[in-house]
Design an enzyme around this catalytic site. Sequence first.
Site, short mmCIF file in Angstrom:
data_model
loop_
_atom_site.label_atom_id
_atom_site.label_comp_id
_atom_site.label_asym_id
_atom_site.label_seq_id
_atom_site.Cartn_x
_atom_site.Cartn_y
_atom_site.Cartn_z
CG HIS A 120 -0.74 -8.90 0.06
ND1 HIS A 120 -0.85 -7.46 0.11
CD2 HIS A 120 -2.09 -8.88 0.18
CE1 HIS A 120 -1.62 -6.71 -0.31
NE2 HIS A 120 -2.44 -7.46 -0.47
CE1 TYR A 156 -3.12 -2.31 0.19
CE2 TYR A 156 -3.72 -2.70 2.67
CZ TYR A 156 -3.35 -3.53 1.65
OH TYR A 156 -4.51 -4.21 1.59
N GLY A 184 -17.17 1.06 -1.07
CA GLY A 184 -18.14 1.89 -0.17
C GLY A 184 -19.26 2.05 -1.31
N PRO A 200 -15.86 -5.06 2.70
CG PRO A 200 -16.04 -4.31 4.81
CD PRO A 200 -14.88 -4.44 3.90
CG LEU A 201 -18.90 -0.72 3.80
CD1 LEU A 201 -18.59 0.55 4.45
CD2 LEU A 201 -20.27 -1.19 4.24
#
Length: 375
Positions: free
Chosen positions: A175, A106, A259, A255-256
Amino acid sequence: MTDRTAHPHLTRRTLLAGAAALTAGLPGIPRAARAQTAPCSPGLAMPSAARTLGTGSAAVTVSAVGLGCMGFSFNRSTFVERKSALRTIARAVDAGVTLFDTAESYGPWTNEELVGEALRPYAGRVTIATKFGHTYRDGRMVPGVEDCAPASIRRVCEASLKRLGVETIGIFYQHRQDKNVPVEDVAGTVADLIREGKVQRFGLSMVDADTVRRAHAVCPVTAVQSRYSMFSRECETSVFPVLEELGIGFVAYAPLAIGWLAGDLNEFTRFTADNRPRISLFAPAALRANGRVIAALQDFGRERGMTPAQVALAWILAKRPWIVPIPGTTKEGHLLENQLAGDFPLTEADMAELQTLVDAVPVEGLPDFMVRHPA
């Protein structure tokens, strides 16, 4: 009986407006501002302030909802100023978050530095998870080229410890799988790092059941992290059975749906320096068509005083007691909103209604999201 009128006008906008309450810490938020809910029906997982990932020596107890930190510095539109990011991560601790997720990729590397700086005052109170396995060229990750050789894992571990400013890594995830390195060798290397005190627990990301079983036989696996949401459920059949059998936890990223399920995006949303335009789920036509999905979640939540994001997170929390979602956000109001999802235990009738909704409403661009969404 569940109070269905606790938040008749609760939206992400009103939660953002109320972020000042979080600045003072959760004790400043009146309990009356949270929904009064009945216990879950038998067979459903009960939301709680904490959940345990893994078993035995590999177990760790963390907050029921963690924080994915990638978006502070990678793959999202406008990155917040460092001072603001540090403050938001600190507010997460105030809100009760104890699981923070980052990775060397990241940034690359800058996200670990940010998370380490923000959480340094809370050493011993939080669990920081990071990841290894990618390769880099000219300061950029090389997609699809992994390096999980034992020497590389050790090199990444030392670098991550330095960037995070910690003596030991809470959870060290592979990962992505390296087809050239058996997972047994990966697990053995992490087991050595655990014995040396440089790593506390071992995790895997985006793996199948056979890989989990083989790795766990060498080094107990604390958690598997994979994409999981109301509309991305392949893990339920591919890995959940083996996780339940072996006592391994599950950490749900996206989980969303990066967004989308929060209900803030529409056909007029424009992304800059963001990976979402490459995914058809976020094309203007798809966002317009999929407004019916968000409208259905809003209708469900309105009767229960929940925002769409809270509906999506509460659904995950009700699925299994060993699942911890890690929604990402850079906004304090959204952070509070996500944490309050644990205040809304869903009944069997609620879950059945949501299942009917998920099955009945077609989603434009979903297959592309499931195939192409990176983490």
